[in-house]
Design a protein around this motif. Sequence first.
Motif, PDB file in Angstrom:
ATOM      1  N   SER A 157       0.825  -1.213   0.000  1.00 58.99           N
ATOM      2  CA  SER A 157       0.000   0.000   0.000  1.00 58.99           C
ATOM      3  C   SER A 157       0.862   1.267   0.000  1.00 58.99           C
ATOM      4  O   SER A 157       0.358   2.350  -0.277  1.00 58.99           O
ATOM      5  N   LYS A 158       2.165   1.130   0.286  1.00 52.22           N
ATOM      6  CA  LYS A 158       3.034   2.300   0.389  1.00 52.22           C
ATOM      7  C   LYS A 158       4.023   2.422  -0.760  1.00 52.22           C
ATOM      8  O   LYS A 158       4.385   3.528  -1.150  1.00 52.22           O
ATOM      9  N   GLN A 159       4.503   1.298  -1.263  1.00 52.44           N
ATOM     10  CA  GLN A 159       5.598   1.339  -2.230  1.00 52.44           C
ATOM     11  C   GLN A 159       5.207   0.628  -3.531  1.00 52.44           C
ATOM     12  O   GLN A 159       4.422  -0.317  -3.513  1.00 52.44           O
ATOM     13  N   PRO A 160       5.770   1.073  -4.657  1.00 55.29           N
ATOM     14  CA  PRO A 160       5.475   0.416  -5.937  1.00 55.29           C
ATOM     15  C   PRO A 160       6.163  -0.942  -6.041  1.00 55.29           C
ATOM     16  O   PRO A 160       7.139  -1.213  -5.328  1.00 55.29           O
ATOM     17  N   LEU A 161       5.672  -1.782  -6.925  1.00 51.77           N
ATOM     18  CA  LEU A 161       6.312  -3.078  -7.159  1.00 51.77           C
ATOM     19  C   LEU A 161       7.556  -2.887  -8.017  1.00 51.77           C
ATOM     20  O   LEU A 161       7.571  -2.052  -8.918  1.00 51.77           O
ATOM     21  N   PRO A 162       8.612  -3.659  -7.760  1.00 51.25           N
ATOM     22  CA  PRO A 162       9.816  -3.549  -8.590  1.00 51.25           C
ATOM     23  C   PRO A 162       9.591  -4.198  -9.954  1.00 51.25           C
ATOM     24  O   PRO A 162       8.801  -5.132 -10.081  1.00 51.25           O
ATOM     25  N   ASN A 163      10.301  -3.716 -10.957  1.00 50.00           N
ATOM     26  CA  ASN A 163      10.208  -4.305 -12.292  1.00 50.00           C
ATOM     27  C   ASN A 163      11.192  -5.446 -12.495  1.00 50.00           C
ATOM     28  O   ASN A 163      11.217  -6.069 -13.551  1.00 50.00           O
ATOM     29  N   GLY A 164      12.017  -5.712 -11.500  1.00 52.41           N
ATOM     30  CA  GLY A 164      12.983  -6.797 -11.575  1.00 52.41           C
ATOM     31  C   GLY A 164      13.434  -7.189 -10.191  1.00 52.41           C
ATOM     32  O   GLY A 164      12.892  -6.728  -9.184  1.00 52.41           O
ATOM     33  N   ASN A 165      14.469  -8.043 -10.124  1.00 51.38           N
ATOM     34  CA  ASN A 165      14.913  -8.563  -8.832  1.00 51.38           C
ATOM     35  C   ASN A 165      16.223  -7.953  -8.353  1.00 51.38           C
ATOM     36  O   ASN A 165      16.835  -8.440  -7.411  1.00 51.38           O
ATOM     37  N   ARG A 166      16.670  -6.845  -8.980  1.00 60.09           N
ATOM     38  CA  ARG A 166      17.982  -6.269  -8.684  1.00 60.09           C
ATOM     39  C   ARG A 166      17.854  -5.157  -7.643  1.00 60.09           C
ATOM     40  O   ARG A 166      17.187  -4.164  -7.865  1.00 60.09           O
ATOM     41  N   LYS A 221      10.092   2.127  -8.369  1.00 55.12           N
ATOM     42  CA  LYS A 221      11.176   1.472  -7.645  1.00 55.12           C
ATOM     43  C   LYS A 221      10.927   1.608  -6.145  1.00 55.12           C
ATOM     44  O   LYS A 221      10.900   2.726  -5.615  1.00 55.12           O
ATOM     45  N   PRO A 222      10.754   0.496  -5.434  1.00 57.98           N
ATOM     46  CA  PRO A 222      10.475   0.578  -4.001  1.00 57.98           C
ATOM     47  C   PRO A 222      11.714   0.959  -3.194  1.00 57.98           C
ATOM     48  O   PRO A 222      12.853   0.628  -3.557  1.00 57.98           O
ATOM     49  N   VAL A 223      11.496   1.664  -2.096  1.00 57.24           N
ATOM     50  CA  VAL A 223      12.554   2.032  -1.163  1.00 57.24           C
ATOM     51  C   VAL A 223      12.224   1.413   0.193  1.00 57.24           C
ATOM     52  O   VAL A 223      11.152   1.643   0.743  1.00 57.24           O
ATOM     53  N   LEU A 224      13.158   0.627   0.727  1.00 54.95           N
ATOM     54  CA  LEU A 224      13.011   0.003   2.033  1.00 54.95           C
ATOM     55  C   LEU A 224      14.175   0.451   2.904  1.00 54.95           C
ATOM     56  O   LEU A 224      15.209   0.896   2.397  1.00 54.95           O
ATOM     57  N   ALA A 225      14.013   0.298   4.213  1.00 54.17           N
ATOM     58  CA  ALA A 225      15.066   0.732   5.122  1.00 54.17           C
ATOM     59  C   ALA A 225      15.206  -0.259   6.264  1.00 54.17           C
ATOM     60  O   ALA A 225      14.253  -0.947   6.633  1.00 54.17           O
ATOM     61  N   SER A 226      16.411  -0.341   6.809  1.00 56.40           N
ATOM     62  CA  SER A 226      16.668  -1.118   8.028  1.00 56.40           C
ATOM     63  C   SER A 226      17.448  -0.234   8.976  1.00 56.40           C
ATOM     64  O   SER A 226      18.642   0.028   8.759  1.00 56.40           O
ATOM     65  N   TRP A 227      16.770   0.281  10.003  1.00 57.21           N
ATOM     66  CA  TRP A 227      17.408   1.103  11.037  1.00 57.21           C
ATOM     67  C   TRP A 227      17.703   0.167  12.209  1.00 57.21           C
ATOM     68  O   TRP A 227      16.819  -0.188  12.976  1.00 57.21           O
TER      69      TRP A 227
END
Length: 941
Positions: free
Chosen positions: A306-315, A420-426
């Motif tokens: 619901s927050k981020q777009p789907l990636p177009n690939g696995n990279r 392109k989705p953006v994820l984070a690990s804090w």
Amino acid sequence: MTTPVDPVVDVLEEGKRPLDSLFRPKRVAVVGATDKHGSVGRTLLKNLISNPFGGVVYPVNPKRPHVLGILAFQSIAACPGQVDLAIVVTPASTVPSVIQDCVDQKVKNAIIISAGFKEVGPEGEALELKVSEIAKKGNLRIVGPNCLGIICPSSGLNASFANLMPQKGSVAFISQSGAMITSVLDWSVSQKVGFSAVISIGSMLDMDFSSMIFYLAKDTATKSIVLYMESIGNARNFLSAARECSLTKPIIVIKGGRTDAAAKAAASHTGSLTGSDAVLDAAFKRAGVLRVDSMSDLFEMADVLSKQPLPNGNRLAILTNAGGPGVLATDALASHGGAVAELEPKTVEALNKVLPPAWSHGNPIDVLGDASARHYADSLAAVALDPNCDGFLVILTPQAMTAPTECAEALSKYAKIQGKPVLASWMGGPDVAPGAKVLNDAGIPTYAYPDMACRTFNYMHQYQTNLESNYDRIDLKVDLEAVQAGKLEAQKLIGKVRESGRSLLTEAESKLLLKAYGIPVTPCELANSPAEAAKAAEEMGFPVVLKLNSTTITHKTDVGGVVLNLHTSYAVEKAYNDMKESVSRLASPEGFEGVTVQPMIQVKGYEIILGSSLDPQLGPVLLFGTGGALVEVFQDSAVALPPLNPNLARKMLQETKLYKALLGVRGMGAVDLDQLIQIMVRFSVLILDLPEIKECDINPLIASSESILSLDARVLLHDRDVETRDLPQPSIRPYPHHYVNVIDLDDASKVKLRPILPEDEGMMRSFYARASWPEGCKPATMPNEAENEVCSLDRQHLIRTCFVDFDRSIVLVAEGHEDGEKCIMGAGRISREEMSDDVTFSLQVLPSCRKKGLGSKIMKRLIELAGLEGAACIKADVFSENRRALRFLEGHGFALGATNAGKLVPAQLQISSAPLLGRRNPSKGLANDRKPTVTGINVSS
């Protein structure tokens, strides 16, 4: 260029949809409401009155004048006003009479909370059947029995006995387990997770997953749907609903039972490889559904999607201020199908300008331990432009020179990178918590550890792959009409075998079956004596192979039933006698019924298995993979549901390790993949055409750069006493070949009128580009204007048109020739919408064909097919100024009503009805005798 949208479905009474009275009722009766502490009846009534939903609640209890201080009624009939929803909490034995009262009072929906039905044995099953029969006659739709109820936070309705009312949100949760719902609701409070709907469907006597998915697909409050599933229910309905919904809203499912619980036929290689879990995986992929492994993943993915777009690939590009977490992320990524993106030289140059010289100069991008907020932000901005990167993971560990909150604030402006989705690990505790909150609030999902983020990214890629790969196109067409040419011959062969009382075809018979569908097989001559075998070998040419001919023995190699590489007549005769002795000793003398003589195939190639078996839930299942005698040992295979098209066949190939070898390896030439795909599609047609087949193995199918040949085949039929109507049905309705015909136009030219194929996408794009949509024919009402507005043609419109679900819609195209090129000259659709026996239709032809009578001929065929598909009525709403469309409908028997306030003229044509088009659940008997609905339509002749 604008194009027509699909027919409108929501011109119901006061604009309501059929299940609105379930999720947004005005009057609710609680049958079995009571004051007793700790009782379900008390809890449920208290939940209803404690959460204002804008309606009236009627306690129904003949033994009490008041319940919780509210006036109680003796029965539903005594309740003032029309009850929309009845909630039943009385003992199971009383439920049939309560449901009869509901039917008598024309109640639209009921939730049966009561347990004690089929889950307790035959007596309960009989009760459930009785309830089903009563509800069917009264057009009453039921949730349950044995369920927790439903909660709709967006309307304020809590029609359940759960202890908590969740907050509003965009996730709909559907579960077969009431206990799972109560646990999730308790968890959601601490995690501040909101819901658009929470639905406990219980035993699914009537409404099941599909019913709810169809409704939620058009619910504006719902952005994603999550399922806890114990059994799929009606597989065809589920796949139909999920395929339609997943084009616009993600569906995430967790399904128990990873272990192989399916009964296996010991004689079948395919049966031993297609366990129930593998088949369910294939079904979910085909429907565009994402399957996850844990409850935490279930809601995590709903939130992320619901927050981020789907990636177009696995990279994935990984930015980190510490080397260790970057390495862990790389391992986690690769272990489940992801890959570290290879940065372009331009990106490396850009990073050189914004990072210290000691940065890693590769991916993972180590921005070093003293990285500032600016280092993070500038690095992400640089890699965001790299076309090799499909997504981004930003990792931060708390170090002395790094400010977690400032870094988060700097990154938050990059929360929405197109495609392109953006994820984070804090990583850390209290020191990083404020920064993690900043990121989450900005829409960047944040994780405690990088491996969790990588798992999420891999899930996102898997989901995108499921969606896209089902609708890919390849430039390869299979002539389905030519494939069908052998159907009659195959049916005669199977009929002859069944009449003899046999269920196992001999190898020779099995190969005749394959040959009828154009699947290449080796020559095969029967011999009943050593001399006959030698003569056949001489005529065929040495070397040859002798194989056992038997109607009872399945695996020939187990009893010495295969002898290879025979070069002389003497060797053939000796092999015949030795085989006869071996079969008699290891099996029985009756098992030896002669031999087949076949040429020895000496071409070096790959051994492939292509097979079909039956899944107890999903019907026929196809298998492709590495074959040969050790097929169960290698277990390199892919599973899919028929029917296949060229794209789906290619997808099966690519899911196996064998695929890379087929492209050519170590001196072996590439296999003709187009021919192999043709064979796979033909095989899937064979399996669907001949439901008498219980199991079928082609093993091995030898594939080389020179040829593809079936060396051996085994076909097992259902027993003769199994009636045709009881044969398992495919979970996806196959292409309706019988609806293909050729028609004459008024100018004596001919066109082929046939159901649409996925391969028609290119021609349909051209058709829409050449056609015009007459003024005044746009939809009268749009249930979701953002989705249904008349807009420029896009891929999703073509997908909905060309990749049609024949269980819900029939799209006919008129294929002809203009200017010497094959093209589509007209198209028409009939569609059954949710909870209706009526169909809508749309019709459009090229301007050059309007005077040839094409529109009229398509319309007549649509009316005919609506009858064959069991529709009760075809209905339309047409703008009053569109006189040409109104005359067209009148000319085809439609009755026109009075113009309404919206200047719409209702038109309808009654049809004698047969079994329902896309019936919801015929096995449960609740699909028939539903009330007609009024629907909208686009009409262009």
